[in-house]
Write a protein that holds these residues in place. Structure first.
Motif, mmCIF file in Angstrom:
data_model
loop_
_atom_site.group_PDB
_atom_site.id
_atom_site.type_symbol
_atom_site.label_atom_id
_atom_site.label_comp_id
_atom_site.label_asym_id
_atom_site.label_seq_id
_atom_site.Cartn_x
_atom_site.Cartn_y
_atom_site.Cartn_z
ATOM 1 N N ALA A 64 0.833 -1.212 0.000
ATOM 2 C CA ALA A 64 0.000 0.000 0.000
ATOM 3 C C ALA A 64 0.866 1.261 0.000
ATOM 4 O O ALA A 64 0.585 2.220 -0.728
ATOM 5 C CB ALA A 64 -0.934 -0.003 1.211
ATOM 6 N N PHE A 65 1.908 1.274 0.806
ATOM 7 C CA PHE A 65 2.802 2.433 0.823
ATOM 8 C C PHE A 65 3.503 2.586 -0.525
ATOM 9 O O PHE A 65 3.653 3.705 -1.033
ATOM 10 C CB PHE A 65 3.837 2.294 1.936
ATOM 11 C CG PHE A 65 3.342 2.705 3.293
ATOM 12 C CD1 PHE A 65 3.084 4.040 3.574
ATOM 13 C CD2 PHE A 65 3.139 1.759 4.293
ATOM 14 C CE1 PHE A 65 2.625 4.428 4.828
ATOM 15 C CE2 PHE A 65 2.682 2.138 5.543
ATOM 16 C CZ PHE A 65 2.420 3.471 5.812
ATOM 17 N N ALA A 66 3.941 1.478 -1.114
ATOM 18 C CA ALA A 66 4.633 1.544 -2.403
ATOM 19 C C ALA A 66 3.697 2.035 -3.503
ATOM 20 O O ALA A 66 4.096 2.827 -4.369
ATOM 21 C CB ALA A 66 5.200 0.169 -2.753
ATOM 22 N N ARG A 73 -8.676 2.104 13.823
ATOM 23 C CA ARG A 73 -10.030 1.991 13.268
ATOM 24 C C ARG A 73 -10.067 0.925 12.164
ATOM 25 O O ARG A 73 -11.037 0.185 12.033
ATOM 26 C CB ARG A 73 -10.476 3.337 12.696
ATOM 27 C CG ARG A 73 -10.633 4.438 13.712
ATOM 28 C CD ARG A 73 -11.239 5.687 13.082
ATOM 29 N NE ARG A 73 -10.502 6.130 11.903
ATOM 30 C CZ ARG A 73 -9.433 6.912 11.942
ATOM 31 N NH1 ARG A 73 -8.971 7.330 13.115
ATOM 32 N NH2 ARG A 73 -8.825 7.286 10.833
ATOM 33 N N THR A 74 -9.021 0.897 11.348
ATOM 34 C CA THR A 74 -8.968 -0.074 10.251
ATOM 35 C C THR A 74 -8.757 -1.465 10.817
ATOM 36 O O THR A 74 -7.927 -1.672 11.714
ATOM 37 C CB THR A 74 -7.807 0.261 9.288
ATOM 38 O OG1 THR A 74 -7.904 1.636 8.900
ATOM 39 C CG2 THR A 74 -7.866 -0.620 8.060
ATOM 40 N N ALA A 87 -6.657 2.254 3.410
ATOM 41 C CA ALA A 87 -7.185 2.942 4.589
ATOM 42 C C ALA A 87 -6.212 2.816 5.764
ATOM 43 O O ALA A 87 -6.004 3.777 6.523
ATOM 44 C CB ALA A 87 -8.551 2.376 4.962
ATOM 45 N N LEU A 88 -5.611 1.645 5.920
ATOM 46 C CA LEU A 88 -4.635 1.436 6.985
ATOM 47 C C LEU A 88 -3.413 2.339 6.784
ATOM 48 O O LEU A 88 -2.929 2.964 7.737
ATOM 49 C CB LEU A 88 -4.206 -0.026 7.023
ATOM 50 C CG LEU A 88 -3.118 -0.389 8.038
ATOM 51 C CD1 LEU A 88 -3.569 -0.075 9.455
ATOM 52 C CD2 LEU A 88 -2.748 -1.871 7.905
ATOM 53 N N ARG A 89 -2.933 2.412 5.556
ATOM 54 C CA ARG A 89 -1.792 3.291 5.266
ATOM 55 C C ARG A 89 -2.114 4.737 5.641
ATOM 56 O O ARG A 89 -1.311 5.415 6.304
ATOM 57 C CB ARG A 89 -1.431 3.211 3.781
ATOM 58 C CG ARG A 89 -0.398 4.256 3.356
ATOM 59 C CD ARG A 89 -0.294 4.366 1.849
ATOM 60 N NE ARG A 89 -1.567 4.635 1.196
ATOM 61 C CZ ARG A 89 -2.165 5.828 1.196
ATOM 62 N NH1 ARG A 89 -1.616 6.870 1.824
ATOM 63 N NH2 ARG A 89 -3.323 5.982 0.579
ATOM 64 N N ALA A 90 -3.284 5.213 5.233
ATOM 65 C CA ALA A 90 -3.676 6.590 5.532
ATOM 66 C C ALA A 90 -3.785 6.818 7.040
ATOM 67 O O ALA A 90 -3.382 7.881 7.551
ATOM 68 C CB ALA A 90 -5.000 6.915 4.839
ATOM 69 N N GLU A 91 -4.310 5.839 7.758
ATOM 70 C CA GLU A 91 -4.452 5.983 9.208
ATOM 71 C C GLU A 91 -3.081 6.032 9.882
ATOM 72 O O GLU A 91 -2.852 6.827 10.809
ATOM 73 C CB GLU A 91 -5.282 4.829 9.774
ATOM 74 C CG GLU A 91 -5.606 4.991 11.241
ATOM 75 C CD GLU A 91 -6.571 3.948 11.781
ATOM 76 O OE1 GLU A 91 -6.885 4.033 12.986
ATOM 77 O OE2 GLU A 91 -6.994 3.058 11.016
#
Length: 266
Positions: free
Chosen positions: A25-27, A209-210, A243-247
């Motif tokens: 996700a980050f990549a 939250r995720t 969503a996890l990356r953003a959180e």
């Protein structure tokens, strides 16, 4: 560079699955991402490349820090996503070593990674909070704690967080990102109740939250050597890890850490 240790009190909680798909996700978001397999079982490497047992890797560096980092870097199909396998020396005697024994070499490894221009480094650690895992956490900017959503599993979380607080004595700037609930089954009352119980037990936003669902897609992705999001029917999983990356990015920014930028710098 921002370094995140992914750690758990015990194995089997989805730590490797979370590490692989978070890194992807980050990549995908444009960050030069390194995923380090620091678990002697080599689960990350085995999930992404069947040749991982033949590659030099993290444990080889611990045994001989003179190894150039370039020899350890394994490119993936995504240009911004690179892997360091556990390595051929993954039976290196680290389990019985006291905390601090490998601190200098772990920090040297992370300095070399940062000098190579990576924006973020995720490290899949051995289970437990002692020895090498403690040294990795004490060398990282942040730590994330995956935990499966089941009644027995959540009982170990307070002990894990107590251990992290002890590590913060030697690393006061360590950011505890919180607990990531994994293997969540919303159609099972026990799983839902475990999540709710942990949210009531821990303060504030210490439970992310995720949440990561239990899904057969993860097994399918591992069998094909791919992050789950790239499968034909992986759009839902892709959205979860985005969503996890953003959180995580928001938590890092709120903690006063330099925010991650998409211009190739952190």
């Amino acid at each position: 560079m921002i370094s995140i240790a992914v750690s758990s009190q015990k194995g089997g909680v989805g730590k490797t699955t979370a590490s692989i798909n978070m890194a992807h996700a980050f990549a995908r978001a444009g960050l030069r991402t390194l995923l380090v397999d620091a678990d002697p079982q080599g689960s990350v490497g085995l999930s992404l490349t069947r040749q991982s047992r033949m590659l030099s890797g993290f444990y080889d560096y611990l045994a001989d820090p003179g190894i150039p980092l370039e020899r350890l870097l394994v490119p993936t199909r995504l240009e911004t996503f690179t892997l360091v396998a556990a390595g051929q020396a993954s039976d290196y005697e680290v389990g019985g070593a006291p905390t601090g024994a490998h601190l200098a070499r772990v920090r040297g490894f992370l300095r070399a990674v940062e000098a190579r221009g990576f924006d973020i480094c995720l490290i899949d650690t051995p289970a437990g909070l002692f020895g090498l895992t403690a040294d990795i956490i004490a060398s990282s900017d942040a730590v994330l704690v995956p935990q499966q959503a089941e009644p027995l599993g959540i009982r170990s979380v307070p002990k894990m967080l107590e251990g992290l607080n002890r590590l913060r004595v030697i690393h006061p700037r360590l950011i505890v990102l919180g607990v990531l609930m994994t293997m969540v089954q919303n159609d099972m009352a026990e799983s839902r109740e475990s999540v709710n119980a942990l949210r009531q037990l821990l303060p504030g936003d210490l439970v992310l939250r995720t949440m990561i669902p239990r899904d057969a897609l993860f097994v399918k992705a591992s069998a094909r050597g791919l992050p789950v999001g790239v499968l034909e029917d992986g759009a839902g999983a892709l959205a979860v890890f985005d969503a996890l990356r953003a959180e995580i990015e928001a938590k890092l920014e709120r903690s006063g850490h330099t925010s991650l930028r998409r211009d190739g710098s952190a």
